[in-house]
Motif scaffolding. Sequence first.
Motif, PDB file in Angstrom:
ATOM      1  N   GLU A 367      40.227  15.442 -38.371  1.00 42.25           N
ATOM      2  CA  GLU A 367      40.378  13.822 -39.307  1.00 42.25           C
ATOM      3  C   GLU A 367      39.604  12.828 -37.726  1.00 42.25           C
ATOM      4  O   GLU A 367      38.569  12.387 -38.089  1.00 42.25           O
ATOM      5  N   LEU A 368      40.000  13.506 -36.551  1.00 39.01           N
ATOM      6  CA  LEU A 368      39.793  12.909 -36.154  1.00 39.01           C
ATOM      7  C   LEU A 368      38.977  13.454 -34.864  1.00 39.01           C
ATOM      8  O   LEU A 368      37.797  12.462 -34.387  1.00 39.01           O
ATOM      9  N   MET A 369      38.260  14.718 -34.815  1.00 41.29           N
ATOM     10  CA  MET A 369      36.967  14.253 -34.627  1.00 41.29           C
ATOM     11  C   MET A 369      35.754  14.473 -35.676  1.00 41.29           C
ATOM     12  O   MET A 369      35.274  14.030 -35.237  1.00 41.29           O
ATOM     13  N   GLY A 370      36.255  13.837 -36.789  1.00 45.84           N
ATOM     14  CA  GLY A 370      35.398  13.156 -37.365  1.00 45.84           C
ATOM     15  C   GLY A 370      34.974  12.167 -37.015  1.00 45.84           C
ATOM     16  O   GLY A 370      33.150  11.201 -36.462  1.00 45.84           O
ATOM     17  N   MET A 371      35.633  11.073 -36.425  1.00 49.98           N
ATOM     18  CA  MET A 371      35.938  10.035 -35.751  1.00 49.98           C
ATOM     19  C   MET A 371      35.257  10.186 -34.610  1.00 49.98           C
ATOM     20  O   MET A 371      34.209   8.813 -34.199  1.00 49.98           O
ATOM     21  N   PHE A 372      35.730  10.878 -33.814  1.00 47.84           N
ATOM     22  CA  PHE A 372      34.519  11.171 -32.226  1.00 47.84           C
ATOM     23  C   PHE A 372      33.133  11.377 -32.500  1.00 47.84           C
ATOM     24  O   PHE A 372      32.203  10.507 -31.593  1.00 47.84           O
ATOM     25  N   ALA A 373      33.161  12.396 -33.897  1.00 48.39           N
ATOM     26  CA  ALA A 373      31.565  12.321 -34.128  1.00 48.39           C
ATOM     27  C   ALA A 373      30.709  11.015 -34.358  1.00 48.39           C
ATOM     28  O   ALA A 373      29.508  11.142 -34.187  1.00 48.39           O
ATOM     29  N   ALA A 374      31.465  10.627 -35.606  1.00 48.73           N
ATOM     30  CA  ALA A 374      30.830   9.548 -36.361  1.00 48.73           C
ATOM     31  C   ALA A 374      31.079   8.452 -35.248  1.00 48.73           C
ATOM     32  O   ALA A 374      29.118   6.941 -34.900  1.00 48.73           O
ATOM     33  N   LYS A 375      31.535   8.489 -33.837  1.00 46.88           N
ATOM     34  CA  LYS A 375      30.826   7.420 -32.595  1.00 46.88           C
ATOM     35  C   LYS A 375      30.038   8.080 -31.704  1.00 46.88           C
ATOM     36  O   LYS A 375      30.155   7.166 -30.655  1.00 46.88           O
ATOM     37  N   GLY A 376      29.553   8.808 -31.342  1.00 43.95           N
ATOM     38  CA  GLY A 376      28.602   9.719 -30.839  1.00 43.95           C
ATOM     39  C   GLY A 376      29.591  10.068 -29.864  1.00 43.95           C
ATOM     40  O   GLY A 376      29.077   9.999 -28.563  1.00 43.95           O
ATOM     41  N   VAL A 377      30.848  10.341 -29.548  1.00 43.45           N
ATOM     42  CA  VAL A 377      32.566  10.179 -27.839  1.00 43.45           C
ATOM     43  C   VAL A 377      31.732  11.128 -27.671  1.00 43.45           C
ATOM     44  O   VAL A 377      31.114  12.699 -28.158  1.00 43.45           O
ATOM     45  N   ASP A 378      31.145  11.186 -26.572  1.00 35.58           N
ATOM     46  CA  ASP A 378      30.403  12.591 -25.650  1.00 35.58           C
ATOM     47  C   ASP A 378      32.351  12.807 -24.450  1.00 35.58           C
ATOM     48  O   ASP A 378      32.223  12.424 -23.547  1.00 35.58           O
ATOM     49  N   PHE A 379      32.260  14.584 -24.685  1.00 33.74           N
ATOM     50  CA  PHE A 379      33.490  14.789 -23.889  1.00 33.74           C
ATOM     51  C   PHE A 379      32.896  15.028 -22.368  1.00 33.74           C
ATOM     52  O   PHE A 379      33.977  14.990 -21.583  1.00 33.74           O
ATOM     53  N   ASN A 380      32.025  15.635 -22.346  1.00 35.33           N
ATOM     54  CA  ASN A 380      31.797  15.428 -21.118  1.00 35.33           C
ATOM     55  C   ASN A 380      31.439  14.394 -19.912  1.00 35.33           C
ATOM     56  O   ASN A 380      31.398  14.462 -18.558  1.00 35.33           O
ATOM     57  N   ASN A 381      31.460  12.930 -20.758  1.00 34.76           N
ATOM     58  CA  ASN A 381      31.567  12.111 -19.569  1.00 34.76           C
ATOM     59  C   ASN A 381      32.628  11.166 -20.711  1.00 34.76           C
ATOM     60  O   ASN A 381      32.864   9.758 -20.318  1.00 34.76           O
ATOM     61  N   LEU A 382      33.901  11.604 -19.839  1.00 34.98           N
ATOM     62  CA  LEU A 382      35.021  11.001 -20.149  1.00 34.98           C
ATOM     63  C   LEU A 382      35.960  10.327 -18.350  1.00 34.98           C
ATOM     64  O   LEU A 382      35.922  11.249 -17.571  1.00 34.98           O
ATOM     65  N   GLU A 383      36.352   9.317 -18.747  1.00 38.17           N
ATOM     66  CA  GLU A 383      37.379   8.860 -17.272  1.00 38.17           C
ATOM     67  C   GLU A 383      38.806   9.104 -17.081  1.00 38.17           C
ATOM     68  O   GLU A 383      39.125   9.030 -18.654  1.00 38.17           O
ATOM     69  N   GLU A 384      39.621  10.177 -16.037  1.00 38.81           N
ATOM     70  CA  GLU A 384      40.584  10.285 -16.214  1.00 38.81           C
ATOM     71  C   GLU A 384      41.111   9.041 -15.594  1.00 38.81           C
ATOM     72  O   GLU A 384      41.072   8.605 -15.079  1.00 38.81           O
ATOM     73  N   GLU A 385      42.873   9.157 -16.523  1.00 38.99           N
ATOM     74  CA  GLU A 385      43.869   8.258 -16.255  1.00 38.99           C
ATOM     75  C   GLU A 385      45.217   9.393 -17.099  1.00 38.99           C
ATOM     76  O   GLU A 385      44.959   9.002 -17.950  1.00 38.99           O
ATOM     77  N   GLU A 386      45.969   9.327 -15.860  1.00 42.06           N
ATOM     78  CA  GLU A 386      47.318   9.770 -16.432  1.00 42.06           C
ATOM     79  C   GLU A 386      47.593   8.679 -17.143  1.00 42.06           C
ATOM     80  O   GLU A 386      48.046   7.120 -17.767  1.00 42.06           O
ATOM     81  N   LEU A 387      47.925   9.577 -18.721  1.00 36.43           N
ATOM     82  CA  LEU A 387      49.324   8.757 -18.893  1.00 36.43           C
ATOM     83  C   LEU A 387      50.881   8.160 -18.994  1.00 36.43           C
ATOM     84  O   LEU A 387      51.140   8.884 -17.918  1.00 36.43           O
ATOM     85  N   LYS A 388      51.102   6.833 -19.325  1.00 34.36           N
ATOM     86  CA  LYS A 388      52.089   6.201 -18.468  1.00 34.36           C
ATOM     87  C   LYS A 388      53.707   6.906 -19.206  1.00 34.36           C
ATOM     88  O   LYS A 388      54.626   7.215 -17.807  1.00 34.36           O
ATOM     89  N   ASN A 389      53.627   7.939 -19.677  1.00 27.96           N
ATOM     90  CA  ASN A 389      55.159   8.519 -20.324  1.00 27.96           C
ATOM     91  C   ASN A 389      54.908   9.432 -18.956  1.00 27.96           C
ATOM     92  O   ASN A 389      53.902  10.422 -18.744  1.00 27.96           O
TER      93      ASN A 389
END
Length: 500
Positions: A367-389
């Motif tokens: 279902e989350l993948m459907g949201m990514f597709a709807a918003k046109g999120v490009d996985f090749n252009n993601l910024e890196e950031e360490e999670l706090k936990n």
Amino acid sequence: MLDSYASLVKIRRKIFEEVARLGYEGGDYSRVDEIPYKLFRGQPVYRDSIFLERAIAGERIRLALGLNRRSSDDHLPISRGIEEATITEKYYEPPLINVIDFACNSCPTDSYYVTDVCVGCLANPCANVCPKGAIKIINGKSTINYELCIKCGKCHDVCPYKAIVHRQRPCALACGVGAIESDEYGRAKINYDKCVSCGQCLVSCPFGAIADKSQIFQTIQAIKAGFDVYAIVAPAFIGQFGPKVNLKTIKDALSKLGFKDVYEVSIGADLCTIEEAHDFLENVPTKLKFMGTSCCPSWSSMAKKNFPEFKDNISMALTPMVLTARLVKKQFPESKIVFIGPCASKKLEASRKSVRSDVDFVLTFEELMGMFAAKGVDFNNLEEEELKNETSADGRGFAVAGGVAQAVVNAIKRIDPEREVKIESAQGLANCKKMLQMAKQGKFDGYLLEGMACPMGCVSGAGTIATANKTKTMVGLSQKEATIKNSCDSEYTKLLEKLD
């Protein structure tokens, strides 16, 4: 299954994408009625009729919106009732898992069938072993008289050419609790008194006739309404969206959908581990003959439904999802929490009165993948950031069969080094039932029992995208990257009492 049922996977994901797009774009939601015509134009692609394809898509869309599916006799638009579903909180009316009856192929439930491979051999072993004389040689071929056949399978076992096949309904074969029955037309029907919503029937039906309800639409409404919506992601997310979406990029990927921040559910897995370790040390064998793990809701529900005498043997520890959600809600009381994972039954767990205020929505990876597709999120252009936990390797191992029990044992060894703990684990609800039947006979006294509804564990849940073997490998790598190994070393253990 994901690879071999590619066409069905494609349909499911397009439905989720269109529903997500509808939610993000807003406006006149009655245009949902146009989606089947957008998806299926001209000639039919998967079925004999373009009209049937659109009708089935319509029911899938309603379920993806969280609405009830329509009766085949109802003359109602897809959009009927969508106003009720356009809310910023859970919209759920049972049942969760639904059979779209006119999409069902009425597959044979349980029968033996002689194929064209039969050569009518001289020995006639199939006829010779049949205890009811149900097999005769007619026109040089073995023929089964189904009025006499008792489905013992002996003919299947002895045929030297493997010409006799055992035909079973795929959804029923995948259901470990015998919840798939037949209606008066021979179509699949779910017995909800038995069903534990594991979703294995959903991914096993080769006709795409089974689907569950989604909370995509309501999650997006909450994001658009300006709530601080936090994502808590299950350990099995590693590798689900390809190598580019990992522990360092998941925050940016989800922020593009409108999420405020991200936490690993492995935090809660560490806390669950500590609780179950103490439960075991305090109760086994003095008060309980054995103890079962608590994190898989389908396993826990099955155990309590089928073995009520063992209801106290299933650990009362809160699940990783609930513990993580409570921790985030303690920090941000006005926030909305979305659990993102591989599991359909977590949607029901989140609807329980005791959990409802902690987990606002549940989404699967698909279902989350459907949201990514709807918003046109490009996985090749993601910024890196360490999670706090900071989570442990053992906590991340909850995604794989055997991982929960191993984490608990490792914690017990830390708490009480002299204590020896025996483990038995089972994958798939049919095997889980066998394990409890053996426990009933006293064969697992003193044991820690781990039950997982899905084969190989959460990595093959009904809402996954990547194959189980691939995800298992990726989870293993994430465990190696963890800076701490044992759940007892989690920095969050000091907060455990405040979360109960």
